[in-house]
Design a protein around this motif. Sequence first.
Motif, PDB file in Angstrom:
ATOM      1  N   GLU A 188     -32.874  -0.509  34.305  1.00 27.87           N
ATOM      2  CA  GLU A 188     -31.941   0.333  33.636  1.00 27.87           C
ATOM      3  C   GLU A 188     -30.663  -0.363  32.912  1.00 27.87           C
ATOM      4  O   GLU A 188     -30.577  -0.235  31.295  1.00 27.87           O
ATOM      5  N   PRO A 189     -30.224  -1.502  33.537  1.00 28.71           N
ATOM      6  CA  PRO A 189     -29.062  -2.092  32.683  1.00 28.71           C
ATOM      7  C   PRO A 189     -29.515  -3.151  31.679  1.00 28.71           C
ATOM      8  O   PRO A 189     -30.455  -3.742  32.118  1.00 28.71           O
ATOM      9  N   PRO A 190     -29.071  -3.429  30.547  1.00 27.31           N
ATOM     10  CA  PRO A 190     -29.616  -4.371  29.341  1.00 27.31           C
ATOM     11  C   PRO A 190     -29.048  -5.797  29.803  1.00 27.31           C
ATOM     12  O   PRO A 190     -28.407  -5.599  30.553  1.00 27.31           O
ATOM     13  N   LYS A 191     -30.089  -6.758  29.656  1.00 24.14           N
ATOM     14  CA  LYS A 191     -29.970  -7.886  30.010  1.00 24.14           C
ATOM     15  C   LYS A 191     -30.163  -8.923  28.604  1.00 24.14           C
ATOM     16  O   LYS A 191     -30.703  -8.630  28.148  1.00 24.14           O
ATOM     17  N   TYR A 192     -28.964  -9.757  28.554  1.00 24.93           N
ATOM     18  CA  TYR A 192     -29.033 -10.849  27.461  1.00 24.93           C
ATOM     19  C   TYR A 192     -29.070 -12.112  27.841  1.00 24.93           C
ATOM     20  O   TYR A 192     -28.374 -12.516  29.020  1.00 24.93           O
ATOM     21  N   ASP A 193     -29.680 -12.980  27.081  1.00 20.96           N
ATOM     22  CA  ASP A 193     -29.403 -14.501  27.351  1.00 20.96           C
ATOM     23  C   ASP A 193     -27.997 -14.978  27.419  1.00 20.96           C
ATOM     24  O   ASP A 193     -27.108 -14.372  26.684  1.00 20.96           O
ATOM     25  N   PHE A 194     -27.559 -15.911  28.229  1.00 19.16           N
ATOM     26  CA  PHE A 194     -26.589 -16.483  27.984  1.00 19.16           C
ATOM     27  C   PHE A 194     -26.015 -17.097  26.651  1.00 19.16           C
ATOM     28  O   PHE A 194     -26.685 -17.781  25.966  1.00 19.16           O
ATOM     29  N   ASP A 195     -24.816 -16.455  26.272  1.00 24.11           N
ATOM     30  CA  ASP A 195     -24.326 -16.606  24.957  1.00 24.11           C
ATOM     31  C   ASP A 195     -22.862 -16.685  25.306  1.00 24.11           C
ATOM     32  O   ASP A 195     -22.255 -15.794  25.124  1.00 24.11           O
ATOM     33  N   VAL A 196     -22.116 -17.831  24.919  1.00 22.66           N
ATOM     34  CA  VAL A 196     -20.797 -17.969  25.167  1.00 22.66           C
ATOM     35  C   VAL A 196     -19.998 -17.272  24.281  1.00 22.66           C
ATOM     36  O   VAL A 196     -19.193 -16.541  24.727  1.00 22.66           O
ATOM     37  N   ILE A 199     -20.166 -13.427  25.294  1.00 23.84           N
ATOM     38  CA  ILE A 199     -19.718 -13.177  26.481  1.00 23.84           C
ATOM     39  C   ILE A 199     -18.103 -13.185  26.188  1.00 23.84           C
ATOM     40  O   ILE A 199     -17.377 -12.062  26.709  1.00 23.84           O
ATOM     41  N   MET A 200     -17.446 -14.113  25.424  1.00 25.10           N
ATOM     42  CA  MET A 200     -16.107 -13.954  25.035  1.00 25.10           C
ATOM     43  C   MET A 200     -15.651 -12.595  24.578  1.00 25.10           C
ATOM     44  O   MET A 200     -14.576 -12.575  24.633  1.00 25.10           O
ATOM     45  N   ALA A 201     -16.603 -11.964  23.786  1.00 23.21           N
ATOM     46  CA  ALA A 201     -16.336 -10.803  23.068  1.00 23.21           C
ATOM     47  C   ALA A 201     -16.790  -9.759  23.790  1.00 23.21           C
ATOM     48  O   ALA A 201     -16.735  -8.712  23.161  1.00 23.21           O
ATOM     49  N   THR A 202     -17.056  -9.872  25.029  1.00 24.81           N
ATOM     50  CA  THR A 202     -17.361  -8.585  25.797  1.00 24.81           C
ATOM     51  C   THR A 202     -16.333  -8.334  26.832  1.00 24.81           C
ATOM     52  O   THR A 202     -16.425  -9.154  27.775  1.00 24.81           O
ATOM     53  N   PRO A 203     -15.852  -7.351  26.909  1.00 23.78           N
ATOM     54  CA  PRO A 203     -14.944  -6.768  27.843  1.00 23.78           C
ATOM     55  C   PRO A 203     -15.593  -6.354  29.079  1.00 23.78           C
ATOM     56  O   PRO A 203     -16.931  -6.028  28.976  1.00 23.78           O
ATOM     57  N   TYR A 204     -15.009  -6.131  30.127  1.00 27.26           N
ATOM     58  CA  TYR A 204     -15.634  -5.718  31.490  1.00 27.26           C
ATOM     59  C   TYR A 204     -14.773  -4.781  32.214  1.00 27.26           C
ATOM     60  O   TYR A 204     -13.581  -4.896  32.079  1.00 27.26           O
ATOM     61  N   ARG A 205     -15.425  -3.855  33.242  1.00 23.50           N
ATOM     62  CA  ARG A 205     -14.671  -3.122  34.092  1.00 23.50           C
ATOM     63  C   ARG A 205     -14.900  -3.579  35.589  1.00 23.50           C
ATOM     64  O   ARG A 205     -16.056  -4.137  35.672  1.00 23.50           O
ATOM     65  N   LYS A 206     -14.032  -3.423  36.455  1.00 20.57           N
ATOM     66  CA  LYS A 206     -14.083  -3.691  37.954  1.00 20.57           C
ATOM     67  C   LYS A 206     -14.482  -2.555  38.722  1.00 20.57           C
ATOM     68  O   LYS A 206     -14.896  -2.864  39.842  1.00 20.57           O
ATOM     69  N   ASP A 207     -14.385  -1.344  38.271  1.00 23.05           N
ATOM     70  CA  ASP A 207     -14.550  -0.327  39.059  1.00 23.05           C
ATOM     71  C   ASP A 207     -15.950   0.275  38.967  1.00 23.05           C
ATOM     72  O   ASP A 207     -16.098   1.425  39.644  1.00 23.05           O
ATOM     73  N   VAL A 208     -16.968  -0.049  38.281  1.00 22.98           N
ATOM     74  CA  VAL A 208     -18.225   0.559  37.966  1.00 22.98           C
ATOM     75  C   VAL A 208     -19.205  -0.593  38.120  1.00 22.98           C
ATOM     76  O   VAL A 208     -19.125  -1.767  37.925  1.00 22.98           O
ATOM     77  N   GLN A 210     -21.696  -2.878  36.513  1.00 22.29           N
ATOM     78  CA  GLN A 210     -21.665  -3.656  34.970  1.00 22.29           C
ATOM     79  C   GLN A 210     -22.763  -2.922  34.208  1.00 22.29           C
ATOM     80  O   GLN A 210     -24.045  -2.528  34.425  1.00 22.29           O
ATOM     81  N   GLU A 211     -22.399  -2.783  32.890  1.00 20.82           N
ATOM     82  CA  GLU A 211     -23.223  -2.143  31.825  1.00 20.82           C
ATOM     83  C   GLU A 211     -24.090  -3.091  31.122  1.00 20.82           C
ATOM     84  O   GLU A 211     -25.080  -2.780  30.315  1.00 20.82           O
ATOM     85  N   ARG A 212     -24.152  -4.327  31.650  1.00 25.13           N
ATOM     86  CA  ARG A 212     -24.898  -5.434  30.937  1.00 25.13           C
ATOM     87  C   ARG A 212     -24.786  -6.816  31.712  1.00 25.13           C
ATOM     88  O   ARG A 212     -23.618  -6.742  32.333  1.00 25.13           O
ATOM     89  N   TYR A 213     -25.727  -7.301  31.855  1.00 25.20           N
ATOM     90  CA  TYR A 213     -25.521  -8.888  32.529  1.00 25.20           C
ATOM     91  C   TYR A 213     -26.124  -9.971  31.493  1.00 25.20           C
ATOM     92  O   TYR A 213     -26.879  -9.590  30.476  1.00 25.20           O
ATOM     93  N   PHE A 214     -25.838 -10.778  31.797  1.00 27.96           N
ATOM     94  CA  PHE A 214     -26.099 -12.170  31.098  1.00 27.96           C
ATOM     95  C   PHE A 214     -27.075 -13.101  32.034  1.00 27.96           C
ATOM     96  O   PHE A 214     -26.635 -13.348  33.332  1.00 27.96           O
ATOM     97  N   VAL A 215     -28.057 -13.780  31.377  1.00 27.74           N
ATOM     98  CA  VAL A 215     -29.002 -14.283  32.110  1.00 27.74           C
ATOM     99  C   VAL A 215     -28.954 -16.054  31.822  1.00 27.74           C
ATOM    100  O   VAL A 215     -29.170 -16.236  30.584  1.00 27.74           O
ATOM    101  N   ILE A 216     -28.700 -16.852  32.706  1.00 31.34           N
ATOM    102  CA  ILE A 216     -28.958 -18.222  32.403  1.00 31.34           C
ATOM    103  C   ILE A 216     -30.474 -18.772  32.793  1.00 31.34           C
ATOM    104  O   ILE A 216     -31.049 -17.883  33.537  1.00 31.34           O
ATOM    105  N   GLU A 217     -30.725 -20.102  32.399  1.00 28.91           N
ATOM    106  CA  GLU A 217     -31.859 -20.332  32.680  1.00 28.91           C
ATOM    107  C   GLU A 217     -31.857 -21.361  33.850  1.00 28.91           C
ATOM    108  O   GLU A 217     -32.776 -21.760  34.589  1.00 28.91           O
TER     109      GLU A 217
END
Length: 246
Positions: A188-196, A199-208, A210-217
Amino acid sequence: MRQIYENYTNEDFQVWKILFDRQVQDLPTAASTVYLEGLDRINFISEAIPNFDLTNDLLEKITGWKLAVVPGIVPDYTFFELMSNRRFPATTWLRKMKELDYLEEPDMFHDVYAHVPLLTNQSFVDFLEALSKIGLQYCGNDYAIELLSRIYWFTVEFGLIQEASGLRIYGAGILSSAGETKFSLSAEPPKYDFDVAKIMATPYRKDVFQERYFVIESYEQLYHSIGEIKSVLQNMVKEHEEMALA
């Protein structure tokens, strides 16, 4: 402050056991190999709330880190200062039975069960230490701290890692949540390669969830990103300041 072990109640031990047993069922196929190995190395079990003195003895021998007892969420400067000195802030109180599924403020289960096993990995703690030193430099600059908090959020708290066995979880915010453990690894949720920069341009919420995740190697990739984090942060702060003056 210190942990007063004799103050834990029967309910505290029951809560720890319920949460531990519930999570450990899914972890063999969900959690990072490094996390699982760390869970064994620091001797966490469902029948006993961790004793910080014993945990610190083990951690210090493995990576040189220790737990520092805090009452709850601490100011940015305190947070960064502790971790820049290899001290991970952790609470000693546990949620109540009625709060098993959701808690607004992180408790000991989150701070200790979810975070501490990864503190046995040298590359990961080196990343934490270096990131915290950057944070100390920018304390007082709310914009910069917000950008750094996004890096911390999408890695330390809600990060995923691609391992040989498949996509796995290393973020503590996921590992302490039975629901998000399953959700994060679903299609269901989209996953993206780790990208500094992303990520810095992506706000987040604490009460739900996550709408997206970032993946490290690898955890080495995290540590080696510190130079890029410094550079991107500096550029974004400079642009923000220039816009404010325009």
